[in-house]
Design a protein around this motif. Sequence first.
Motif, PDB file in Angstrom:
ATOM      1  N   ALA A  54     -13.806  14.138  15.706  1.00 29.41           N
ATOM      2  CA  ALA A  54     -12.789  14.395  16.733  1.00 29.41           C
ATOM      3  C   ALA A  54     -12.767  13.280  17.768  1.00 29.41           C
ATOM      4  CB  ALA A  54     -13.056  15.740  17.402  1.00 29.41           C
ATOM      5  N   ALA A  55     -13.955  12.798  18.167  1.00 30.16           N
ATOM      6  CA  ALA A  55     -14.014  11.719  19.150  1.00 30.16           C
ATOM      7  C   ALA A  55     -13.445  10.422  18.586  1.00 30.16           C
ATOM      8  CB  ALA A  55     -15.454  11.521  19.609  1.00 30.16           C
ATOM      9  N   ASP A  56     -13.734  10.165  17.307  1.00 30.67           N
ATOM     10  CA  ASP A  56     -13.239   8.941  16.670  1.00 30.67           C
ATOM     11  C   ASP A  56     -11.726   8.965  16.514  1.00 30.67           C
ATOM     12  OD1 ASP A  56     -13.390   6.459  15.056  1.00 30.67           O
ATOM     13  OD2 ASP A  56     -12.847   7.796  13.422  1.00 30.67           O
ATOM     14  N   GLN A  57     -11.155  10.138  16.179  1.00 24.73           N
ATOM     15  CA  GLN A  57      -9.725  10.235  15.876  1.00 24.73           C
ATOM     16  C   GLN A  57      -8.904  10.786  17.037  1.00 24.73           C
ATOM     17  OE1 GLN A  57      -9.299  12.377  12.153  1.00 24.73           O
ATOM     18  NE2 GLN A  57     -10.879  11.153  11.150  1.00 24.73           N
ATOM     19  N   ASP A  58      -9.532  10.988  18.195  1.00 23.48           N
ATOM     20  CA  ASP A  58      -8.822  11.483  19.384  1.00 23.48           C
ATOM     21  C   ASP A  58      -8.126  12.810  19.093  1.00 23.48           C
ATOM     22  OD1 ASP A  58      -7.805  11.591  21.966  1.00 23.48           O
ATOM     23  OD2 ASP A  58      -6.007  10.455  21.460  1.00 23.48           O
ATOM     24  N   LEU A  59      -8.921  13.804  18.669  1.00 22.90           N
ATOM     25  CA  LEU A  59      -8.376  15.108  18.310  1.00 22.90           C
ATOM     26  C   LEU A  59      -8.664  16.142  19.396  1.00 22.90           C
ATOM     27  CD1 LEU A  59      -9.502  15.307  14.569  1.00 22.90           C
ATOM     28  CD2 LEU A  59      -7.315  14.472  15.475  1.00 22.90           C
ATOM     29  N   VAL A  60      -7.842  17.165  19.438  1.00 25.70           N
ATOM     30  CA  VAL A  60      -8.089  18.297  20.328  1.00 25.70           C
ATOM     31  C   VAL A  60      -9.153  19.189  19.685  1.00 25.70           C
ATOM     32  CG1 VAL A  60      -7.112  20.379  21.365  1.00 25.70           C
ATOM     33  CG2 VAL A  60      -5.792  18.245  21.348  1.00 25.70           C
ATOM     34  N   LEU A  61     -10.154  19.568  20.476  1.00 29.19           N
ATOM     35  CA  LEU A  61     -11.242  20.409  20.005  1.00 29.19           C
ATOM     36  C   LEU A  61     -11.190  21.771  20.680  1.00 29.19           C
ATOM     37  CD1 LEU A  61     -14.406  18.118  19.994  1.00 29.19           C
ATOM     38  CD2 LEU A  61     -13.637  19.512  18.081  1.00 29.19           C
ATOM     39  N   ARG A  62     -11.500  22.806  19.910  1.00 29.26           N
ATOM     40  CA  ARG A  62     -11.662  24.144  20.459  1.00 29.26           C
ATOM     41  C   ARG A  62     -13.043  24.653  20.055  1.00 29.26           C
ATOM     42  NH1 ARG A  62      -6.452  23.345  19.089  1.00 29.26           N
ATOM     43  NH2 ARG A  62      -4.834  24.009  20.560  1.00 29.26           N
ATOM     44  N   PHE A  63     -13.777  25.178  20.994  1.00 29.46           N
ATOM     45  CA  PHE A  63     -15.126  25.649  20.683  1.00 29.46           C
ATOM     46  C   PHE A  63     -15.603  26.645  21.743  1.00 29.46           C
ATOM     47  CE2 PHE A  63     -15.392  21.609  23.009  1.00 29.46           C
ATOM     48  CZ  PHE A  63     -16.209  21.928  24.082  1.00 29.46           C
ATOM     49  N   GLY A  64     -16.617  27.405  21.344  1.00 28.88           N
ATOM     50  CA  GLY A  64     -17.296  28.264  22.303  1.00 28.88           C
ATOM     51  C   GLY A  64     -18.382  27.461  22.999  1.00 28.88           C
ATOM     52  N   TYR A  65     -18.607  27.761  24.295  1.00 30.61           N
ATOM     53  CA  TYR A  65     -19.610  26.991  25.031  1.00 30.61           C
ATOM     54  C   TYR A  65     -20.438  27.931  25.906  1.00 30.61           C
ATOM     55  CZ  TYR A  65     -21.787  23.153  27.570  1.00 30.61           C
ATOM     56  OH  TYR A  65     -22.697  22.279  28.089  1.00 30.61           O
ATOM     57  N   ARG A  66     -21.756  27.789  25.791  1.00 30.68           N
ATOM     58  CA  ARG A  66     -22.681  28.572  26.602  1.00 30.68           C
ATOM     59  C   ARG A  66     -23.234  27.705  27.716  1.00 30.68           C
ATOM     60  NH1 ARG A  66     -27.955  28.526  26.384  1.00 30.68           N
ATOM     61  NH2 ARG A  66     -27.917  27.449  24.363  1.00 30.68           N
ATOM     62  N   ASP A  67     -22.973  28.059  28.973  1.00 30.70           N
ATOM     63  CA  ASP A  67     -23.437  27.230  30.085  1.00 30.70           C
ATOM     64  C   ASP A  67     -24.902  27.518  30.391  1.00 30.70           C
ATOM     65  OD1 ASP A  67     -23.652  29.543  31.635  1.00 30.70           O
ATOM     66  OD2 ASP A  67     -21.763  29.203  32.704  1.00 30.70           O
ATOM     67  N   ARG A  68     -25.451  26.849  31.409  1.00 34.94           N
ATOM     68  CA  ARG A  68     -26.883  26.963  31.698  1.00 34.94           C
ATOM     69  C   ARG A  68     -27.277  28.350  32.180  1.00 34.94           C
ATOM     70  NH1 ARG A  68     -27.394  23.226  37.162  1.00 34.94           N
ATOM     71  NH2 ARG A  68     -25.789  24.279  38.393  1.00 34.94           N
ATOM     72  N   HIS A  69     -26.315  29.167  32.591  1.00 36.73           N
ATOM     73  CA  HIS A  69     -26.600  30.532  33.029  1.00 36.73           C
ATOM     74  C   HIS A  69     -26.439  31.540  31.883  1.00 36.73           C
ATOM     75  CE1 HIS A  69     -26.702  28.969  37.075  1.00 36.73           C
ATOM     76  NE2 HIS A  69     -25.453  28.523  36.965  1.00 36.73           N
ATOM     77  N   GLY A  70     -26.047  31.047  30.691  1.00 35.83           N
ATOM     78  CA  GLY A  70     -25.884  31.917  29.547  1.00 35.83           C
ATOM     79  C   GLY A  70     -24.487  32.464  29.348  1.00 35.83           C
ATOM     80  N   ALA A  71     -23.567  32.145  30.274  1.00 35.87           N
ATOM     81  CA  ALA A  71     -22.190  32.628  30.154  1.00 35.87           C
ATOM     82  C   ALA A  71     -21.469  31.841  29.064  1.00 35.87           C
ATOM     83  CB  ALA A  71     -21.462  32.481  31.484  1.00 35.87           C
ATOM     84  N   VAL A  72     -20.697  32.554  28.239  1.00 39.74           N
ATOM     85  CA  VAL A  72     -19.983  31.934  27.125  1.00 39.74           C
ATOM     86  C   VAL A  72     -18.491  31.913  27.422  1.00 39.74           C
ATOM     87  CG1 VAL A  72     -19.452  32.076  24.659  1.00 39.74           C
ATOM     88  CG2 VAL A  72     -21.734  32.691  25.485  1.00 39.74           C
ATOM     89  N   SER A  73     -17.849  30.773  27.169  1.00 41.46           N
ATOM     90  CA  SER A  73     -16.407  30.640  27.374  1.00 41.46           C
ATOM     91  C   SER A  73     -15.820  29.849  26.222  1.00 41.46           C
ATOM     92  CB  SER A  73     -16.115  29.931  28.703  1.00 41.46           C
ATOM     93  OG  SER A  73     -16.697  28.632  28.706  1.00 41.46           O
ATOM     94  N   ARG A  74     -14.508  29.903  26.075  1.00 40.14           N
ATOM     95  CA  ARG A  74     -13.804  29.108  25.073  1.00 40.14           C
ATOM     96  C   ARG A  74     -13.248  27.867  25.749  1.00 40.14           C
ATOM     97  NH1 ARG A  74     -14.708  29.275  19.997  1.00 40.14           N
ATOM     98  NH2 ARG A  74     -12.641  28.403  19.622  1.00 40.14           N
ATOM     99  N   ARG A  75     -13.395  26.729  25.108  1.00 40.69           N
ATOM    100  CA  ARG A  75     -12.960  25.452  25.677  1.00 40.69           C
ATOM    101  C   ARG A  75     -11.928  24.797  24.771  1.00 40.69           C
ATOM    102  NH1 ARG A  75     -15.939  23.877  30.236  1.00 40.69           N
ATOM    103  NH2 ARG A  75     -17.225  25.680  30.815  1.00 40.69           N
ATOM    104  N   ARG A  76     -11.005  24.097  25.405  1.00 45.85           N
ATOM    105  CA  ARG A  76      -9.979  23.328  24.700  1.00 45.85           C
ATOM    106  C   ARG A  76      -9.947  21.952  25.342  1.00 45.85           C
ATOM    107  NH1 ARG A  76      -4.171  22.768  25.190  1.00 45.85           N
ATOM    108  NH2 ARG A  76      -4.404  23.812  27.199  1.00 45.85           N
TER     109      ARG A  76
END
Length: 241
Positions: A152-174
């Motif tokens: 994705a970084a090489d081809q400049d693509l949009v990424l969607r993923f789940g992300y867990r922050d340092r407090h353990g909270a999970v969110s969806r990122r675009r």
Amino acid sequence: MTDFAPADGDPAGRTLRLLELLAARPSWSASELAGRLEVSTRTVRRDVARLQSLGYAVESRPGPGGHYALRPGHRMPPLVFQDDEVVALVAALRMVEGILAGDAAYRALAKLSQVLPRRLRTILDAAAAGSENVAGERWGVEPSTLAVLLRAADQDLVLRFGYRDRHGAVSRRRVEAARCIYTRGRWYLLAHDLDAAGWRVFRLDRVREPEAGEPGSGDRGRPAEDLATWLATDFGRRPKG
């Protein structure tokens, strides 16, 4: 020092050295190859013909401005490394053991040992046996996750993923992926967060189920020319200490 000497009296070793040179650059002139191998251009032509007879797709263009080139992706040449390159491979794979989940680094070392020439295999086995990664904490980045983010970084693509922050909270990122960065023993993703409208850095071991989608805007560039300073100064918000 390479594993094969280019002496004119050793056609087999010289041919492997020629293959190593062809794999290292897009194209060579006959005189350049002759100089590197310390032989005549006529000998170069004979050695190229020998490679072609063995099934290697060496393209040749004779005459002024002519060149020799190994057609990309046709057939992988034998693994011919220099001594320091073998040591670098082992050191890099040892570092990876503390970052990637699973045993991919161990399996890669085992496969390299099987295909290297005997002298280089001895160097690799000694470097592997004499080294160990004793990092107490394992970051557990899945190789498949890293592969998606690198593409994705090489081809400049949009990424969607789940992300867990340092407090353990999970969110969806675009995000629009820009670079995968390795620093201080960890992999990070540098990306432009489309929902937060700003640059963000994500730890790869906290990324979950990434999916690469459509092309990004293509004009994001990067937040700073010197990414190391940018990261060390809280994303450029304070002077470098």
